[in-house]
Design a protein around this motif. Sequence first.
Motif, PDB file in Angstrom:
ATOM      1  N   THR A  97       5.816   9.493 -11.902  1.00  0.00           N
ATOM      2  CA  THR A  97       6.629   8.724 -10.960  1.00  0.00           C
ATOM      3  C   THR A  97       7.637   7.855 -11.704  1.00  0.00           C
ATOM      4  OG1 THR A  97       4.812   8.666  -9.361  1.00  0.00           O
ATOM      5  CG2 THR A  97       6.558   7.034  -9.078  1.00  0.00           C
ATOM      6  N   HIS A  98       7.191   7.242 -12.791  1.00  0.00           N
ATOM      7  CA  HIS A  98       8.059   6.373 -13.581  1.00  0.00           C
ATOM      8  C   HIS A  98       9.241   7.153 -14.142  1.00  0.00           C
ATOM      9  CE1 HIS A  98       9.128   2.940 -16.055  1.00  0.00           C
ATOM     10  NE2 HIS A  98       9.133   3.706 -17.136  1.00  0.00           N
ATOM     11  N   SER A  99       8.995   8.382 -14.597  1.00  0.00           N
ATOM     12  CA  SER A  99      10.071   9.183 -15.172  1.00  0.00           C
ATOM     13  C   SER A  99      11.084   9.596 -14.105  1.00  0.00           C
ATOM     14  CB  SER A  99       9.503  10.423 -15.861  1.00  0.00           C
ATOM     15  OG  SER A  99       8.931  11.316 -14.926  1.00  0.00           O
ATOM     16  N   LYS A 100      10.607   9.816 -12.887  1.00  0.00           N
ATOM     17  CA  LYS A 100      11.521  10.194 -11.806  1.00  0.00           C
ATOM     18  C   LYS A 100      12.408   9.026 -11.391  1.00  0.00           C
ATOM     19  CE  LYS A 100       8.607  13.800  -9.798  1.00  0.00           C
ATOM     20  NZ  LYS A 100       7.770  14.194  -8.627  1.00  0.00           N
ATOM     21  N   ARG A 101      11.863   7.810 -11.502  1.00  0.00           N
ATOM     22  CA  ARG A 101      12.627   6.635 -11.112  1.00  0.00           C
ATOM     23  C   ARG A 101      13.656   6.256 -12.176  1.00  0.00           C
ATOM     24  NH1 ARG A 101       7.837   2.712  -8.658  1.00  0.00           N
ATOM     25  NH2 ARG A 101       7.476   3.917  -6.739  1.00  0.00           N
ATOM     26  N   GLN A 102      13.442   6.719 -13.433  1.00  0.00           N
ATOM     27  CA  GLN A 102      14.371   6.403 -14.505  1.00  0.00           C
ATOM     28  C   GLN A 102      14.812   7.696 -15.181  1.00  0.00           C
ATOM     29  OE1 GLN A 102      13.299   3.078 -17.056  1.00  0.00           O
ATOM     30  NE2 GLN A 102      11.655   2.512 -15.685  1.00  0.00           N
ATOM     31  N   PRO A 148       0.803  -1.230   0.000  1.00  0.00           N
ATOM     32  CA  PRO A 148       0.000   0.000   0.000  1.00  0.00           C
ATOM     33  C   PRO A 148       0.831   1.273   0.000  1.00  0.00           C
ATOM     34  CG  PRO A 148      -0.022  -1.009   2.179  1.00  0.00           C
ATOM     35  CD  PRO A 148       0.659  -1.983   1.255  1.00  0.00           C
ATOM     36  N   VAL A 149       2.058   1.195   0.500  1.00  0.00           N
ATOM     37  CA  VAL A 149       2.902   2.388   0.581  1.00  0.00           C
ATOM     38  C   VAL A 149       3.250   2.904  -0.806  1.00  0.00           C
ATOM     39  CG1 VAL A 149       5.115   3.301   1.369  1.00  0.00           C
ATOM     40  CG2 VAL A 149       3.804   1.750   2.836  1.00  0.00           C
ATOM     41  N   ASN A 150       3.569   1.983  -1.730  1.00  0.00           N
ATOM     42  CA  ASN A 150       4.010   2.378  -3.058  1.00  0.00           C
ATOM     43  C   ASN A 150       2.880   2.443  -4.083  1.00  0.00           C
ATOM     44  OD1 ASN A 150       6.789   2.653  -2.440  1.00  0.00           O
ATOM     45  ND2 ASN A 150       6.996   0.425  -2.445  1.00  0.00           N
ATOM     46  N   SER A 151       1.663   2.156  -3.684  1.00  0.00           N
ATOM     47  CA  SER A 151       0.530   2.312  -4.593  1.00  0.00           C
ATOM     48  C   SER A 151       0.026   3.749  -4.513  1.00  0.00           C
ATOM     49  CB  SER A 151      -0.589   1.335  -4.229  1.00  0.00           C
ATOM     50  OG  SER A 151      -1.090   1.616  -2.934  1.00  0.00           O
ATOM     51  N   GLN A 152      -0.660   4.197  -5.547  1.00  0.00           N
ATOM     52  CA  GLN A 152      -1.177   5.558  -5.530  1.00  0.00           C
ATOM     53  C   GLN A 152      -2.667   5.551  -5.176  1.00  0.00           C
ATOM     54  OE1 GLN A 152      -1.483   7.672  -9.254  1.00  0.00           O
ATOM     55  NE2 GLN A 152      -1.205   5.819 -10.474  1.00  0.00           N
ATOM     56  N   THR A 153      -3.073   6.605  -4.472  1.00  0.00           N
ATOM     57  CA  THR A 153      -4.438   6.696  -3.964  1.00  0.00           C
ATOM     58  C   THR A 153      -5.103   7.964  -4.484  1.00  0.00           C
ATOM     59  OG1 THR A 153      -3.803   5.538  -1.935  1.00  0.00           O
ATOM     60  CG2 THR A 153      -5.855   6.806  -1.880  1.00  0.00           C
ATOM     61  N   LEU A 154      -6.365   7.819  -4.898  1.00  0.00           N
ATOM     62  CA  LEU A 154      -7.148   8.953  -5.367  1.00  0.00           C
ATOM     63  C   LEU A 154      -8.479   8.980  -4.624  1.00  0.00           C
ATOM     64  CD1 LEU A 154      -7.572  11.306  -7.389  1.00  0.00           C
ATOM     65  CD2 LEU A 154      -8.501   9.615  -8.996  1.00  0.00           C
ATOM     66  N   LEU A 186       4.993  17.126 -18.705  1.00  0.00           N
ATOM     67  CA  LEU A 186       4.055  17.537 -17.672  1.00  0.00           C
ATOM     68  C   LEU A 186       3.396  18.866 -18.000  1.00  0.00           C
ATOM     69  CD1 LEU A 186       6.058  16.542 -14.483  1.00  0.00           C
ATOM     70  CD2 LEU A 186       4.392  15.211 -15.781  1.00  0.00           C
ATOM     71  N   ASN A 187       3.989  19.646 -18.898  1.00  0.00           N
ATOM     72  CA  ASN A 187       3.373  20.907 -19.277  1.00  0.00           C
ATOM     73  C   ASN A 187       2.089  20.705 -20.063  1.00  0.00           C
ATOM     74  OD1 ASN A 187       5.400  22.493 -18.113  1.00  0.00           O
ATOM     75  ND2 ASN A 187       6.699  22.257 -19.928  1.00  0.00           N
ATOM     76  N   SER A 188       1.917  19.504 -20.641  1.00  0.00           N
ATOM     77  CA  SER A 188       0.720  19.233 -21.431  1.00  0.00           C
ATOM     78  C   SER A 188      -0.388  18.611 -20.599  1.00  0.00           C
ATOM     79  CB  SER A 188       1.058  18.287 -22.592  1.00  0.00           C
ATOM     80  OG  SER A 188       1.438  17.016 -22.099  1.00  0.00           O
ATOM     81  N   ARG A 189      -0.128  18.389 -19.325  1.00  0.00           N
ATOM     82  CA  ARG A 189      -1.148  17.808 -18.454  1.00  0.00           C
ATOM     83  C   ARG A 189      -2.216  18.838 -18.151  1.00  0.00           C
ATOM     84  NH1 ARG A 189       1.554  15.440 -13.227  1.00  0.00           N
ATOM     85  NH2 ARG A 189      -0.644  15.220 -12.741  1.00  0.00           N
ATOM     86  N   VAL A 191      -3.139   7.908 -14.461  1.00  0.00           N
ATOM     87  CA  VAL A 191      -2.182   7.621 -15.528  1.00  0.00           C
ATOM     88  C   VAL A 191      -1.051   8.645 -15.518  1.00  0.00           C
ATOM     89  CG1 VAL A 191      -1.861   7.474 -18.024  1.00  0.00           C
ATOM     90  CG2 VAL A 191      -3.896   6.466 -16.966  1.00  0.00           C
ATOM     91  N   ASP A 192      -1.404   9.928 -15.415  1.00  0.00           N
ATOM     92  CA  ASP A 192      -0.383  10.977 -15.405  1.00  0.00           C
ATOM     93  C   ASP A 192       0.566  10.815 -14.221  1.00  0.00           C
ATOM     94  OD1 ASP A 192      -1.463  12.085 -17.669  1.00  0.00           O
ATOM     95  OD2 ASP A 192      -2.572  13.654 -16.624  1.00  0.00           O
ATOM     96  N   ASN A 193      -0.008  10.538 -13.045  1.00  0.00           N
ATOM     97  CA  ASN A 193       0.829  10.361 -11.858  1.00  0.00           C
ATOM     98  C   ASN A 193       1.746   9.158 -12.001  1.00  0.00           C
ATOM     99  OD1 ASN A 193      -0.323  12.573 -10.669  1.00  0.00           O
ATOM    100  ND2 ASN A 193      -1.731  11.411  -9.371  1.00  0.00           N
ATOM    101  N   PHE A 194       1.236   8.103 -12.634  1.00  0.00           N
ATOM    102  CA  PHE A 194       2.050   6.904 -12.847  1.00  0.00           C
ATOM    103  C   PHE A 194       3.268   7.228 -13.699  1.00  0.00           C
ATOM    104  CE2 PHE A 194       3.147   3.546 -15.863  1.00  0.00           C
ATOM    105  CZ  PHE A 194       3.605   2.570 -15.002  1.00  0.00           C
ATOM    106  N   PHE A 195       3.064   7.908 -14.827  1.00  0.00           N
ATOM    107  CA  PHE A 195       4.184   8.205 -15.719  1.00  0.00           C
ATOM    108  C   PHE A 195       5.118   9.241 -15.117  1.00  0.00           C
ATOM    109  CE2 PHE A 195       1.502   6.370 -19.177  1.00  0.00           C
ATOM    110  CZ  PHE A 195       2.411   5.403 -19.572  1.00  0.00           C
TER     111      PHE A 195
END
Length: 202
Positions: free
Chosen positions: A174-179, A112-118, A189-192, A168-172
């Motif tokens: 986070t993914h970009s920060k990890r890689q 649950p710590v690494n999952s995202q919540t809305l 992110l400017n297009s979000r 979806v936006d939050n997932f990508f």
Amino acid sequence: MVSIANCPVLKIAVVGDPGVGKTTLLRKFMREDSTLMKSKFTDIQVKYVDRNGHKVKLEIRDTAGLERHRSLTRSYYQGVTSIIFMYDVNNRDSFDNLTKWNDQYTRNCRDPVNSQTLIVGNKRQLTNDTPAVPADTARNFANHLEADFIEVSTSNSFNIDECFFRLVDNFFETHSKRQPGHSSSRVDLNSRPKYKNGYCCL
């Protein structure tokens, strides 16, 4: 462009009290371009979406009425990477019960710590009527859970797509920060869409 076979998967569960609009939320978002997967414990709606040049597979779980008996178990939450806690903005009890739903999720989710919540407040009719749960109250609760927050209306489809696009936006992001070394995985992110007070402002 990532092929369908290799695109990332977001496994999303939508939980909350009966009658808050979970099934309608899924139906309005899925529309005709989705498929149904049957599993031993739940039905899973599948939809592919393209977001800012990235393709992602969404697997969204339907509680199928199990929440009426508080019988959602570890099997239901297995593999979930994103959780939507949904309440009715005109029903204070449905909001107060989110604490119980979060406790159940925390007990049964593997990570649950690494999952995202809305946190999603439904039945916001955009009128001048004061809801039973003010947006600031829900936003403070979301901040307490380190979660995101948005208000929707399933009756007129307000913010329905944006609700899932937020995940979806939050997932990508986070993914970009990890890689950081892989520019191809980054999201512009400017297009979000910009969100203010829980609403999507396009």
